[in-house]
Design a protein around this motif. Structure first.
Motif, PDB file in Angstrom:
ATOM      1  N   TYR A 176      -7.077  -4.726   4.880  1.00 48.77           N
ATOM      2  CA  TYR A 176      -6.705  -6.087   5.261  1.00 48.77           C
ATOM      3  C   TYR A 176      -5.343  -6.399   4.668  1.00 48.77           C
ATOM      4  O   TYR A 176      -5.144  -6.285   3.451  1.00 48.77           O
ATOM      5  CB  TYR A 176      -7.761  -7.075   4.736  1.00 48.77           C
ATOM      6  CG  TYR A 176      -7.376  -8.529   4.867  1.00 48.77           C
ATOM      7  CD1 TYR A 176      -7.158  -9.110   6.109  1.00 48.77           C
ATOM      8  CD2 TYR A 176      -7.246  -9.340   3.736  1.00 48.77           C
ATOM      9  CE1 TYR A 176      -6.815 -10.441   6.224  1.00 48.77           C
ATOM     10  CE2 TYR A 176      -6.909 -10.678   3.838  1.00 48.77           C
ATOM     11  CZ  TYR A 176      -6.697 -11.225   5.089  1.00 48.77           C
ATOM     12  OH  TYR A 176      -6.349 -12.544   5.195  1.00 48.77           O
ATOM     13  N   LEU A 177      -4.419  -6.758   5.534  1.00 47.61           N
ATOM     14  CA  LEU A 177      -3.065  -7.080   5.066  1.00 47.61           C
ATOM     15  C   LEU A 177      -2.804  -8.555   5.332  1.00 47.61           C
ATOM     16  O   LEU A 177      -2.591  -8.953   6.476  1.00 47.61           O
ATOM     17  CB  LEU A 177      -2.052  -6.206   5.814  1.00 47.61           C
ATOM     18  CG  LEU A 177      -0.630  -6.171   5.274  1.00 47.61           C
ATOM     19  CD1 LEU A 177      -0.602  -5.702   3.838  1.00 47.61           C
ATOM     20  CD2 LEU A 177       0.224  -5.261   6.140  1.00 47.61           C
ATOM     21  N   GLN A 231       7.449  -4.822   3.640  1.00 46.71           N
ATOM     22  CA  GLN A 231       6.366  -4.691   4.616  1.00 46.71           C
ATOM     23  C   GLN A 231       6.092  -3.219   4.935  1.00 46.71           C
ATOM     24  O   GLN A 231       4.945  -2.825   5.133  1.00 46.71           O
ATOM     25  CB  GLN A 231       6.723  -5.475   5.893  1.00 46.71           C
ATOM     26  CG  GLN A 231       5.560  -5.708   6.827  1.00 46.71           C
ATOM     27  CD  GLN A 231       4.506  -6.656   6.245  1.00 46.71           C
ATOM     28  OE1 GLN A 231       4.465  -6.928   5.044  1.00 46.71           O
ATOM     29  NE2 GLN A 231       3.625  -7.158   7.088  1.00 46.71           N
ATOM     30  N   PHE A 261       2.514  -1.273   4.611  1.00 44.60           N
ATOM     31  CA  PHE A 261       1.945  -0.428   5.673  1.00 44.60           C
ATOM     32  C   PHE A 261       1.596   0.958   5.113  1.00 44.60           C
ATOM     33  O   PHE A 261       0.592   1.560   5.522  1.00 44.60           O
ATOM     34  CB  PHE A 261       2.927  -0.308   6.847  1.00 44.60           C
ATOM     35  CG  PHE A 261       2.658  -1.291   7.949  1.00 44.60           C
ATOM     36  CD1 PHE A 261       2.843  -2.652   7.748  1.00 44.60           C
ATOM     37  CD2 PHE A 261       2.210  -0.867   9.188  1.00 44.60           C
ATOM     38  CE1 PHE A 261       2.589  -3.566   8.745  1.00 44.60           C
ATOM     39  CE2 PHE A 261       1.949  -1.780  10.205  1.00 44.60           C
ATOM     40  CZ  PHE A 261       2.138  -3.132   9.986  1.00 44.60           C
ATOM     41  N   VAL A 298      -1.652   0.652   3.566  1.00 44.02           N
ATOM     42  CA  VAL A 298      -2.706   0.627   4.592  1.00 44.02           C
ATOM     43  C   VAL A 298      -3.022   2.051   5.054  1.00 44.02           C
ATOM     44  O   VAL A 298      -4.191   2.417   5.202  1.00 44.02           O
ATOM     45  CB  VAL A 298      -2.265  -0.251   5.792  1.00 44.02           C
ATOM     46  CG1 VAL A 298      -3.195  -0.040   6.983  1.00 44.02           C
ATOM     47  CG2 VAL A 298      -2.244  -1.718   5.395  1.00 44.02           C
ATOM     48  N   LEU A 353      -4.581  -7.098  10.286  1.00 50.56           N
ATOM     49  CA  LEU A 353      -3.229  -7.442   9.851  1.00 50.56           C
ATOM     50  C   LEU A 353      -2.927  -8.889  10.229  1.00 50.56           C
ATOM     51  O   LEU A 353      -3.091  -9.277  11.392  1.00 50.56           O
ATOM     52  CB  LEU A 353      -2.213  -6.522  10.524  1.00 50.56           C
ATOM     53  CG  LEU A 353      -2.495  -5.010  10.438  1.00 50.56           C
ATOM     54  CD1 LEU A 353      -1.589  -4.249  11.394  1.00 50.56           C
ATOM     55  CD2 LEU A 353      -2.292  -4.521   9.017  1.00 50.56           C
ATOM     56  N   PRO A 407       1.874  -9.391  10.707  1.00 48.15           N
ATOM     57  CA  PRO A 407       2.578  -8.311   9.999  1.00 48.15           C
ATOM     58  C   PRO A 407       4.065  -8.213  10.326  1.00 48.15           C
ATOM     59  O   PRO A 407       4.808  -7.556   9.596  1.00 48.15           O
ATOM     60  CB  PRO A 407       1.844  -7.051  10.490  1.00 48.15           C
ATOM     61  CG  PRO A 407       1.295  -7.423  11.823  1.00 48.15           C
ATOM     62  CD  PRO A 407       0.958  -8.873  11.734  1.00 48.15           C
ATOM     63  N   ALA A 460      -4.593  -7.465  14.967  1.00 45.86           N
ATOM     64  CA  ALA A 460      -3.379  -8.016  14.366  1.00 45.86           C
ATOM     65  C   ALA A 460      -3.133  -9.426  14.880  1.00 45.86           C
ATOM     66  O   ALA A 460      -3.126  -9.652  16.097  1.00 45.86           O
ATOM     67  CB  ALA A 460      -2.189  -7.111  14.679  1.00 45.86           C
TER      68      ALA A 460
END
Lengths: 290, 257
Positions: B77-78, B144, B148, B151, B161, B164, B192
């Motif tokens: 989870y971002l 960022q 990633f 992730v 996301l 993102p 996303a």
């Protein structure tokens, strides 16, 4: 007076100075790295709040057993953990944020503590609790400080990874593991434990100084977490040593003298630290404009 | 719609909110395993809330989320970048290595093999050579890319996301979209939250359009129609922030089976 007479002789000559130095080094060993994590979690004022929060427990210990180190420590520990738990539960179950709930509970705790002290003690007793008696540390106090100092760094090392993630990206920790609340509580317990230990030597208020001032100084000098912890330890040790000397030569109260020394080191760093100090930033700006 | 594929995640009449005021209403449907879905909608439509609900950060006011063959702990989870401490004293490699949490846990050390995996992940996102860089010195785009890489190392079957590509330049967005498509091709389920409809049309086969409730959910071409977008905007503007949980048990609008 030679340099040796000024800097070494007091510790060679007087056992109370040696014991004071040992006690302060013990306090520094636990408090400095904890201060670094408090600072990185933007909880710099939490140490201050918790130092007030332990007061009613210390007062109850004092009312029950007088100036007994184990009873004062136990009382402080129970009160500090109770406030930490109450604030934590309030934060998780209501709209109040951590700073607000902690402020509320430590103020209630402080008021209870002052009232309890006033019931039996006098102003001298209160000053003793608030500002400590580093020059009169007995064996039991040194043993307690040594035990806390021996326990804190390994405990911090053990929870280091989740603690770092909780500081940097708490959402990530919450997503990948359920250990966040436990790590938080262990950390708070270490904060309280070190403050309780610190009050023996420096007093509840001054112990926070040895927690936060070296950490703030380290932030100005070091670029990594390990570096910050190393610098904060060095600063805390130096402040303990030179603060005790200042106290000895100028006949000043020892706790404030140690914290003041740490404060002077911070002020110097604010001006002189490379890359992050005022002068360095001013020079860089002038250089870029030129 | 990819109803022939098994579901990775199912939402059953899911209602999420804050302090008893619903922010997402009666969402039902499923995300197929290996699907690549954009979650879109007007500002305040409940997109981020939906992701938090799926992750279990918010207790549903009604309904529930069903995870098939995975748990929320196994997902990546971002969140939005604003929730992170940008000037924390860590190196790029240290942050990326956090993606190995499931292997490392609280105390296991980073082995040479795992360190190699960190380097590979950094190469994939275009940050090779920056492993020892302090994160405070990274640009927004580099930051960022680093997240990633984390992730990628999480090796998660489900990836969520939240915005993102917000405040990121075109080049970085294209590079990270390529990373996302690579993860999708590996069979992972990707959701996303996005704002750029053109980007969604080009890269995301499926779309969930929400405005506090499901407006449309299916193939992107069928979902992002002018009529659906207009309806989403109208629903959002008509929403009552102070409304309590309603008594409805079924969604009014299109929902995936």
């Amino acid at each position: 007076m030679t340099l040796r007479e000024a800097t070494i002789q007091p510790f060679v000559e007087f056992s109370f100075m040696r014991r004071a130095l040992l006690g302060c080094l013990f306090v520094a060993l636990g408090c400095a790295p904890i201060g670094v994590f408090l600072l990185l979690r933007r909880m710099s004022l939490m140490g201050d709040a918790m130092s007030h929060a332990i007061l009613p427990g210390v007062a109850v210990g004092f009312l029950l057993a007088g100036m007994s180190v184990p009873m004062l420590s136990l009382g402080g520990l129970v009160a500090g953990l109770a406030v930490a738990l109450a604030a934590g539960m309030t934060t998780r179950t209501t709209i109040l944020r951590e700073d607000a709930s902690l402020a509320a509970f430590y103020l209630i705790s402080l008021a209870v503590g002052v009232i309890l002290v006033s019931l039996k003690g006098n102003n001298v007793d209160l000053l003793h609790v608030l500002f400590g008696t580093v020059l009169a540390l007995d064996d039991s106090a040194l043993l307690l400080l040594g035990g806390i100092a021996a326990m804190t760094p390994p405990m911090l090392m053990f929870i280091r990874r989740p603690l770092v993630i909780e500081c940097f990206d708490p959402t990530f920790l919450r997503a990948v593991s359920g250990c966040g609340p436990w790590v938080h509580m262990v950390f708070l317990a270490l904060v309280v434990l070190n403050l309780v230990g610190g009050f023996q030597a420096l007093g509840t208020l001054m112990a926070v100084g040895l927690m936060m001032l070296p950490a703030a100084t380290a932030r100005l000098w070091a670029r990594t977490l390990g570096g910050m912890i190393g610098v904060s330890l060095l600063i805390a040790f130096a402040a303990s040593y030179f603060g005790l000397l200042l106290s000895y030569h100028a006949t000043l109260p020892s706790g404030p003298a140690i914290v003041l020394t740490a404060g002077v080191l911070l002020l110097l760093s604010i001006f002189l630290a490379p890359h992050r100090g005022m002068l360095s930033r001013h020079w860089l700006r002038s250089h870029l404009e030129g | 719609m990819t109803t022939d594929r098994a579901a990775a995640l199912s939402l059953h009449d899911l209602t999420l909110g804050y302090e008893r005021h619903p922010a997402v209403h009666h969402v039902s449907g499923h995300f197929a395993t290996g699907s690549l879905t954009a979650v879109v909608g007007p500002n305040g439509a409940g997109k981020s809330t939906l992701l938090k609900g799926i992750m279990g950060f918010l207790r549903p006011l009604a309904g529930h989320v069903e995870w098939h063959n995975a748990t929320p702990r196994q997902a990546a989870y971002l969140p939005q970048q604003a929730e992170l401490e940008r000037d924390f004293p860590m190196t790029v490699a240290e942050v990326v290595a956090l993606g190995l949490w499931r292997i490392l846990g609280i105390w296991r050390p980073l082995t040479t093999t795992l360190h190699q995996r960190v380097q590979e992940a950094l190469s994939i996102v275009g940050l090779a050579g920056l492993a020892r860089r302090e994160i405070g010195s990274l640009s927004g785009g580099q930051f960022q890319r680093m997240l990633f890489a984390r992730v990628i190392l999480q090796d998660a079957p489900v990836i969520l996301l939240d915005e993102p590509f917000t405040a990121i330049d075109h080049r970085t967005t294209e590079d990270l979209l390529a990373v996302l498509e690579r993860l999708h091709q590996e069979g992972r389920t990707v959701l996303a939250v996005l704002h750029d409809f053109e980007l969604v049309r080009r890269h995301f086969p499926e779309t969930l359009l929400i405005a506090r409730e499901t407006v449309a959910w299916g193939s992107t071409a069928e979902t992002l129609t002018p009529a659906a977008l207009e309806r989403a905007q109208a629903l959002q503007e008509a929403w009552n922030e102070q409304a309590h949980v309603c008594g409805r048990t079924l969604p009014r609008t299109q929902a995936r089976p």
